[in-house]
Design a protein around this motif. Structure first.
Motif, PDB file in Angstrom:
ATOM      1  N   ALA A  28       0.893  -1.255   0.089  1.00  0.00           N
ATOM      2  CA  ALA A  28      -0.010   0.182   0.139  1.00  0.00           C
ATOM      3  C   ALA A  28       0.736   1.443  -0.151  1.00  0.00           C
ATOM      4  N   GLY A  29       2.182   1.023   0.002  1.00  0.00           N
ATOM      5  CA  GLY A  29       3.029   2.275   0.160  1.00  0.00           C
ATOM      6  C   GLY A  29       2.885   3.217   1.267  1.00  0.00           C
ATOM      7  N   GLY A  30       3.445   4.357   1.092  1.00  0.00           N
ATOM      8  CA  GLY A  30       3.322   5.402   1.992  1.00  0.00           C
ATOM      9  C   GLY A  30       3.699   6.738   1.614  1.00  0.00           C
ATOM     10  N   ILE A  31       4.078   7.828   2.241  1.00  0.00           N
ATOM     11  CA  ILE A  31       4.913   8.854   1.939  1.00  0.00           C
ATOM     12  C   ILE A  31       6.079   8.856   1.284  1.00  0.00           C
ATOM     13  N   GLY A  32       6.127   9.070  -0.258  1.00  0.00           N
ATOM     14  CA  GLY A  32       7.271   8.848  -1.004  1.00  0.00           C
ATOM     15  C   GLY A  32       7.338   7.779  -1.716  1.00  0.00           C
ATOM     16  N   TYR A  33       6.557   6.679  -1.252  1.00  0.00           N
ATOM     17  CA  TYR A  33       6.723   5.242  -1.716  1.00  0.00           C
ATOM     18  C   TYR A  33       5.072   4.714  -2.325  1.00  0.00           C
ATOM     19  N   PRO A  34       5.149   4.618  -3.481  1.00  0.00           N
ATOM     20  CA  PRO A  34       3.937   4.586  -4.287  1.00  0.00           C
ATOM     21  C   PRO A  34       3.272   3.331  -3.539  1.00  0.00           C
ATOM     22  N   ASN A  35       1.752   3.373  -3.804  1.00  0.00           N
ATOM     23  CA  ASN A  35       0.931   2.195  -3.505  1.00  0.00           C
ATOM     24  C   ASN A  35       0.731   1.442  -4.615  1.00  0.00           C
ATOM     25  N   LEU A  36       1.293   0.264  -4.860  1.00  0.00           N
ATOM     26  CA  LEU A  36       1.299  -0.732  -5.805  1.00  0.00           C
ATOM     27  C   LEU A  36      -0.061  -1.228  -6.147  1.00  0.00           C
ATOM     28  N   ASN A  37      -1.361  -1.138  -5.419  1.00  0.00           N
ATOM     29  CA  ASN A  37      -2.535  -1.749  -5.590  1.00  0.00           C
ATOM     30  C   ASN A  37      -3.348  -1.090  -6.506  1.00  0.00           C
ATOM     31  N   ASP A  38      -3.166   0.399  -6.618  1.00  0.00           N
ATOM     32  CA  ASP A  38      -4.095   1.030  -7.324  1.00  0.00           C
ATOM     33  C   ASP A  38      -3.671   0.943  -8.887  1.00  0.00           C
ATOM     34  N   ASP A  39      -4.274   1.747  -9.563  1.00  0.00           N
ATOM     35  CA  ASP A  39      -4.066   1.924 -11.226  1.00  0.00           C
ATOM     36  C   ASP A  39      -3.079   2.919 -11.419  1.00  0.00           C
ATOM     37  N   ASP A  40      -2.661   3.763 -10.573  1.00  0.00           N
ATOM     38  CA  ASP A  40      -1.786   5.030 -10.936  1.00  0.00           C
ATOM     39  C   ASP A  40      -0.387   4.591 -10.920  1.00  0.00           C
ATOM     40  N   TRP A  41       0.260   4.679 -12.209  1.00  0.00           N
ATOM     41  CA  TRP A  41       1.505   4.385 -12.296  1.00  0.00           C
ATOM     42  C   TRP A  41       2.379   5.414 -12.943  1.00  0.00           C
ATOM     43  N   LEU A  42       3.620   5.605 -12.288  1.00  0.00           N
ATOM     44  CA  LEU A  42       4.392   6.761 -12.562  1.00  0.00           C
ATOM     45  C   LEU A  42       5.190   6.357 -13.884  1.00  0.00           C
ATOM     46  N   TRP A  43       5.512   5.281 -14.085  1.00  0.00           N
ATOM     47  CA  TRP A  43       6.564   4.835 -15.006  1.00  0.00           C
ATOM     48  C   TRP A  43       5.662   3.746 -15.915  1.00  0.00           C
ATOM     49  N   GLY A  44       4.398   3.424 -15.752  1.00  0.00           N
ATOM     50  CA  GLY A  44       3.741   2.324 -16.576  1.00  0.00           C
ATOM     51  C   GLY A  44       3.196   1.320 -16.012  1.00  0.00           C
ATOM     52  N   SER A 100      11.302  20.617  -4.773  1.00  0.00           N
ATOM     53  CA  SER A 100      11.535  19.329  -5.740  1.00  0.00           C
ATOM     54  C   SER A 100      11.319  18.254  -4.936  1.00  0.00           C
ATOM     55  N   ARG A 101      11.163  16.822  -5.731  1.00  0.00           N
ATOM     56  CA  ARG A 101      11.513  15.638  -5.042  1.00  0.00           C
ATOM     57  C   ARG A 101      12.360  15.082  -5.804  1.00  0.00           C
ATOM     58  N   ARG A 102      13.061  13.967  -5.094  1.00  0.00           N
ATOM     59  CA  ARG A 102      13.893  13.084  -5.968  1.00  0.00           C
ATOM     60  C   ARG A 102      14.207  11.629  -5.208  1.00  0.00           C
ATOM     61  N   GLY A 103      12.990  10.912  -5.358  1.00  0.00           N
ATOM     62  CA  GLY A 103      12.987   9.556  -4.769  1.00  0.00           C
ATOM     63  C   GLY A 103      13.809   8.714  -5.587  1.00  0.00           C
ATOM     64  N   VAL A 104      14.580   7.851  -4.924  1.00  0.00           N
ATOM     65  CA  VAL A 104      15.334   6.613  -5.578  1.00  0.00           C
ATOM     66  C   VAL A 104      14.959   5.467  -5.093  1.00  0.00           C
ATOM     67  N   MET A 105      14.950   4.539  -6.252  1.00  0.00           N
ATOM     68  CA  MET A 105      14.741   3.057  -6.071  1.00  0.00           C
ATOM     69  C   MET A 105      15.770   2.253  -6.598  1.00  0.00           C
ATOM     70  N   TRP A 156      -1.442  11.092  -4.308  1.00  0.00           N
ATOM     71  CA  TRP A 156      -0.331  11.793  -4.177  1.00  0.00           C
ATOM     72  C   TRP A 156       0.643  11.129  -3.348  1.00  0.00           C
ATOM     73  N   LEU A 157       2.109  11.133  -4.201  1.00  0.00           N
ATOM     74  CA  LEU A 157       3.019  10.414  -3.541  1.00  0.00           C
ATOM     75  C   LEU A 157       3.444  11.274  -2.328  1.00  0.00           C
ATOM     76  N   TYR A 158       3.544  12.458  -2.142  1.00  0.00           N
ATOM     77  CA  TYR A 158       4.028  13.425  -0.957  1.00  0.00           C
ATOM     78  C   TYR A 158       3.152  13.988  -0.626  1.00  0.00           C
ATOM     79  N   GLY A 159       1.762  13.955  -0.803  1.00  0.00           N
ATOM     80  CA  GLY A 159       0.614  14.663  -0.135  1.00  0.00           C
ATOM     81  C   GLY A 159       0.121  15.677  -1.005  1.00  0.00           C
ATOM     82  N   GLY A 160      -1.202  16.047  -0.915  1.00  0.00           N
ATOM     83  CA  GLY A 160      -1.860  16.802  -1.919  1.00  0.00           C
ATOM     84  C   GLY A 160      -2.283  18.162  -1.381  1.00  0.00           C
TER      85      GLY A 160
END
Length: 296
Positions: A135-151, A263-268, A247-251
């Motif tokens: 389910a992710g968290g602040i700065g970490y995407p939720n992988l259960n929904d259909d919102d994808w940053l990179w596809g 800016s934001r610069r999360g790293v994986m 929102w990845l970092y809050g809306g």
């Protein structure tokens, strides 16, 4: 030499046994000898303990522990057991490593194995950031929904996991960078407030038109190249949609101001070198199956 204190100890009238001199709540302790069977058992355990520390790894030394005369190693035993399990699984993992993720998904037997293995890999390597339930968290995407940053197709998810996001050590990493509009002086403080209000108004009804209207102009001049004219985002650039409530970092205004200003610069990390092709494909297929994966 006799212990003269023994002469002064009381003898129990009922049993005729001398007491130890200890008494609790008027209950006196008798000085009975230990049973022979108990003593022999105790001596045997002492001998066994000493023999065990000689035979098995035990005593700490200066640079390492004493390995024991039998040379046993539980680490070696576990390593061999893991190698045995991997050898048994290789009938599946070798095929997974060679096949594309869509081809794996079309094979029911391989897909069942991949999803089970991917779930275990995810809990080991990915849950620390994305959560056990993804389910992710602040700065970490939720992988259960259909919102994808990179596809969210199987291949896109595989590419993201394999090469990471903004991972400098991988030349194929996903890379995008949002300017720090505030601290880099690209926008004035007033313009930051205006564009924040405009973006806030895309998903909220209480935006201030006095700020949001000029903010639309700031957005058009500075943000549409990545987020699109409709603010729907662009997966090729890793730019999120600003029109939903995900929102990845809050809306809220404060979080949006932080994002635009700094800016934001999360790293994986890039995982393919660490886990290998088979494991990355398994976890990609598992993530795709969570419910938000795209088919095209």
């Amino acid at each position: 030499m006799a212990d003269h204190n023994d002469d002064h100890r009381e003898v129990d009238e009922v049993s005729g046994v001398q007491t130890t001199g200890h008494e609790w709540d008027e209950i006196k302790e008798l000085d009975n000898p230990m049973p022979r069977w108990w003593l022999y058992t105790f001596y045997a355990t002492v001998i066994w303990g000493v023999a065990y520390t000689v035979a098995m790894p035990s005593w700490p030394l200066i640079s390492e522990a004493f390995g024991g005369v039998m040379g046993y190693s539980s680490r070696t035993e576990v390593t061999e057991a893991i190698a045995g399990h991997k050898a048994a699984q290789s009938v599946y993992t070798d095929r997974i490593a060679e096949m594309g993720v869509d081809d794996i998904a079309a094979d029911d037997e391989l897909m069942q194995f991949a999803q089970a293995g991917g779930a275990a890999i995810f809990r080991t390597w990915c849950a620390q950031c994305h959560g056990a339930g993804a389910a992710g968290g602040i700065g970490y995407p939720n992988l259960n929904d259909d919102d994808w940053l990179w596809g969210g197709t199987r291949q896109a998810i595989y590419d993201t996991i394999a090469h990471g996001v903004r991972w400098d050590e991988d030349p194929d990493t996903r890379f995008s960078e949002m300017p720090a509009f505030g601290v880099d002086g690209l926008l004035e403080k007033e313009q930051v407030a205006e564009v924040v209000e405009y973006v806030y108004g895309l998903t909220h009804d209480d935006a201030d038109p006095a700020l949001a209207d000029p903010g639309a102009v700031v957005f058009a001049d500075n943000c549409v190249s990545c987020h699109g004219e409709d603010a729907g985002g662009m997966q090729d650039l890793g730019a999120p949609s600003l029109t939903d409530r995900i929102w990845l970092y809050g809306g809220d205004r404060e979080a949006l101001t932080q994002t635009v200003t700094y800016s934001r610069r999360g790293v994986m990390p890039s995982w393919v070198q660490r886990l290998g092709e088979a494991d990355v494909k398994q976890v990609a297929l598992y993530v795709h199956s969570l419910g938000g994966g795209e088919t095209e």
